[in-house]
Design a protein around this motif. Sequence first.
Motif, PDB file in Angstrom:
ATOM      1  N   GLY A 142      28.760  33.972  44.521  1.00 50.65           N
ATOM      2  CA  GLY A 142      29.647  34.819  43.566  1.00 50.65           C
ATOM      3  C   GLY A 142      28.969  34.971  42.232  1.00 50.65           C
ATOM      4  N   GLY A 143      29.389  35.895  41.261  1.00 51.76           N
ATOM      5  CA  GLY A 143      28.967  36.037  40.091  1.00 51.76           C
ATOM      6  C   GLY A 143      29.411  37.021  39.278  1.00 51.76           C
ATOM      7  N   TRP A 144      28.640  37.555  38.399  1.00 50.84           N
ATOM      8  CA  TRP A 144      29.022  38.245  37.293  1.00 50.84           C
ATOM      9  C   TRP A 144      28.321  39.835  37.718  1.00 50.84           C
ATOM     10  CZ3 TRP A 144      33.924  38.256  35.157  1.00 50.84           C
ATOM     11  CH2 TRP A 144      34.084  37.181  34.949  1.00 50.84           C
ATOM     12  N   PRO A 191      48.925  35.085  35.495  1.00 47.77           N
ATOM     13  CA  PRO A 191      47.646  35.378  34.709  1.00 47.77           C
ATOM     14  C   PRO A 191      47.402  34.789  33.330  1.00 47.77           C
ATOM     15  CG  PRO A 191      49.043  37.175  35.656  1.00 47.77           C
ATOM     16  CD  PRO A 191      49.744  35.897  35.914  1.00 47.77           C
ATOM     17  N   ARG A 192      46.177  34.553  33.044  1.00 45.22           N
ATOM     18  CA  ARG A 192      45.901  34.255  31.811  1.00 45.22           C
ATOM     19  C   ARG A 192      44.926  35.249  30.996  1.00 45.22           C
ATOM     20  NH1 ARG A 192      42.941  28.472  32.134  1.00 45.22           N
ATOM     21  NH2 ARG A 192      42.823  28.526  29.910  1.00 45.22           N
ATOM     22  N   ARG A 193      45.197  35.639  29.690  1.00 47.74           N
ATOM     23  CA  ARG A 193      44.778  36.502  28.934  1.00 47.74           C
ATOM     24  C   ARG A 193      43.190  35.825  28.660  1.00 47.74           C
ATOM     25  NH1 ARG A 193      46.947  39.829  24.158  1.00 47.74           N
ATOM     26  NH2 ARG A 193      45.185  40.586  23.409  1.00 47.74           N
ATOM     27  N   GLY A 194      42.454  37.119  28.880  1.00 42.93           N
ATOM     28  CA  GLY A 194      40.885  36.568  28.528  1.00 42.93           C
ATOM     29  C   GLY A 194      40.299  35.857  30.012  1.00 42.93           C
ATOM     30  N   TYR A 195      41.048  35.937  31.247  1.00 44.51           N
ATOM     31  CA  TYR A 195      40.331  34.969  32.320  1.00 44.51           C
ATOM     32  C   TYR A 195      40.539  35.851  33.377  1.00 44.51           C
ATOM     33  CZ  TYR A 195      39.883  30.705  29.491  1.00 44.51           C
ATOM     34  OH  TYR A 195      39.501  30.059  28.391  1.00 44.51           O
ATOM     35  N   VAL A 196      39.618  35.800  34.433  1.00 47.15           N
ATOM     36  CA  VAL A 196      39.689  36.264  35.685  1.00 47.15           C
ATOM     37  C   VAL A 196      39.896  35.193  36.850  1.00 47.15           C
ATOM     38  CG1 VAL A 196      38.166  37.700  37.372  1.00 47.15           C
ATOM     39  CG2 VAL A 196      38.248  38.123  34.938  1.00 47.15           C
ATOM     40  N   GLU A 213      39.786  28.932  40.750  1.00 44.75           N
ATOM     41  CA  GLU A 213      40.077  28.583  39.455  1.00 44.75           C
ATOM     42  C   GLU A 213      39.924  29.960  38.465  1.00 44.75           C
ATOM     43  OE1 GLU A 213      37.042  26.018  37.905  1.00 44.75           O
ATOM     44  OE2 GLU A 213      35.363  27.348  38.595  1.00 44.75           O
ATOM     45  N   TYR A 214      40.412  29.865  37.194  1.00 43.99           N
ATOM     46  CA  TYR A 214      40.264  30.715  36.279  1.00 43.99           C
ATOM     47  C   TYR A 214      38.872  30.726  35.721  1.00 43.99           C
ATOM     48  CZ  TYR A 214      44.928  33.078  36.723  1.00 43.99           C
ATOM     49  OH  TYR A 214      46.086  33.604  36.680  1.00 43.99           O
ATOM     50  N   VAL A 215      38.189  31.696  35.594  1.00 38.35           N
ATOM     51  CA  VAL A 215      36.880  31.792  34.711  1.00 38.35           C
ATOM     52  C   VAL A 215      36.990  32.701  33.743  1.00 38.35           C
ATOM     53  CG1 VAL A 215      35.577  31.092  36.570  1.00 38.35           C
ATOM     54  CG2 VAL A 215      35.987  33.521  36.308  1.00 38.35           C
ATOM     55  N   ARG A 216      36.209  32.224  32.339  1.00 39.01           N
ATOM     56  CA  ARG A 216      36.509  33.177  31.268  1.00 39.01           C
ATOM     57  C   ARG A 216      35.834  34.591  31.618  1.00 39.01           C
ATOM     58  NH1 ARG A 216      37.427  32.256  26.028  1.00 39.01           N
ATOM     59  NH2 ARG A 216      37.135  30.187  26.409  1.00 39.01           N
ATOM     60  N   ALA A 217      36.489  35.834  31.266  1.00 38.71           N
ATOM     61  CA  ALA A 217      36.175  37.295  31.490  1.00 38.71           C
ATOM     62  C   ALA A 217      35.031  37.409  30.519  1.00 38.71           C
ATOM     63  CB  ALA A 217      37.278  38.178  31.389  1.00 38.71           C
ATOM     64  N   ARG A 218      34.447  38.338  31.372  1.00 44.32           N
ATOM     65  CA  ARG A 218      33.140  38.847  30.531  1.00 44.32           C
ATOM     66  C   ARG A 218      33.354  40.264  30.250  1.00 44.32           C
ATOM     67  NH1 ARG A 218      27.777  36.392  32.447  1.00 44.32           N
ATOM     68  NH2 ARG A 218      27.165  37.463  30.409  1.00 44.32           N
ATOM     69  N   PRO A 219      33.585  40.971  29.082  1.00 50.53           N
ATOM     70  CA  PRO A 219      33.544  42.306  29.144  1.00 50.53           C
ATOM     71  C   PRO A 219      32.390  43.099  29.647  1.00 50.53           C
ATOM     72  CG  PRO A 219      34.192  41.117  27.046  1.00 50.53           C
ATOM     73  CD  PRO A 219      33.569  40.078  27.917  1.00 50.53           C
ATOM     74  N   GLY A 220      32.672  44.078  30.386  1.00 51.24           N
ATOM     75  CA  GLY A 220      31.624  44.982  30.928  1.00 51.24           C
ATOM     76  C   GLY A 220      30.928  44.607  32.172  1.00 51.24           C
ATOM     77  N   TYR A 221      31.768  43.485  32.961  1.00 48.46           N
ATOM     78  CA  TYR A 221      31.413  42.948  34.065  1.00 48.46           C
ATOM     79  C   TYR A 221      32.448  42.599  34.888  1.00 48.46           C
ATOM     80  CZ  TYR A 221      27.025  41.044  31.829  1.00 48.46           C
ATOM     81  OH  TYR A 221      25.533  40.984  31.094  1.00 48.46           O
TER      82      TYR A 221
END
Length: 124
Positions: free
Chosen positions: A101-103, A50-55, A74-82
Motif C-alpha cells: 500500500g501507499g500514497w 475517526p480522527r481528524r487529520g488521519y486516514v 491503524e490510523y496514518v497521518r493524512a496527506r493532502p492531495g494524496y
Amino acid sequence: MKKLTLSLATCAAVLLPLGAITLPTAAQAQPSIFIQTAPPPPRAERVPPPRRGYVWAPGHYEARGGRYVWVRGEYVRARPGYAYRAPQWQDRGGRWEYRRGGWDRDGDGVPNRADRRPNNPYRN
C-alpha cells in the motif's frame, strides 16, 4: 594473501556470468512477493472512531518466513492531495502477488515514482 585475492577474483569471475550475484537496480526498488497459496480471508476489525487529520489503513496479511502474518489496521497521518491505497493480494495465474500500500497522487491507483516520492517521511 595473493592466493586469497586470486581465489576471490576467480570465484567472482565464475559466478557473475551465472547471475549468482545480483546488484540492486532501480527495477528492484519495490520487489514483488509471490506465494503459491492464497492468503486467508481478512479478519474482522473494529475500526476506532475517526480522527481528524488521519486516514484508516485497514489490517492485512503479509508473507513472513513462508507463512501469512496478520498486520493490524491503524490510523496514518493524512496527506493532502494524496489517496491512500491499502495493501492487497492479487491472483496471477495461481500465484499470489503482494502489492504494498501507499500514497497515490496521480490517481492511477498505483503508488509509484510518478507520485513524486510520496512515502518520504521527511517531506512536508
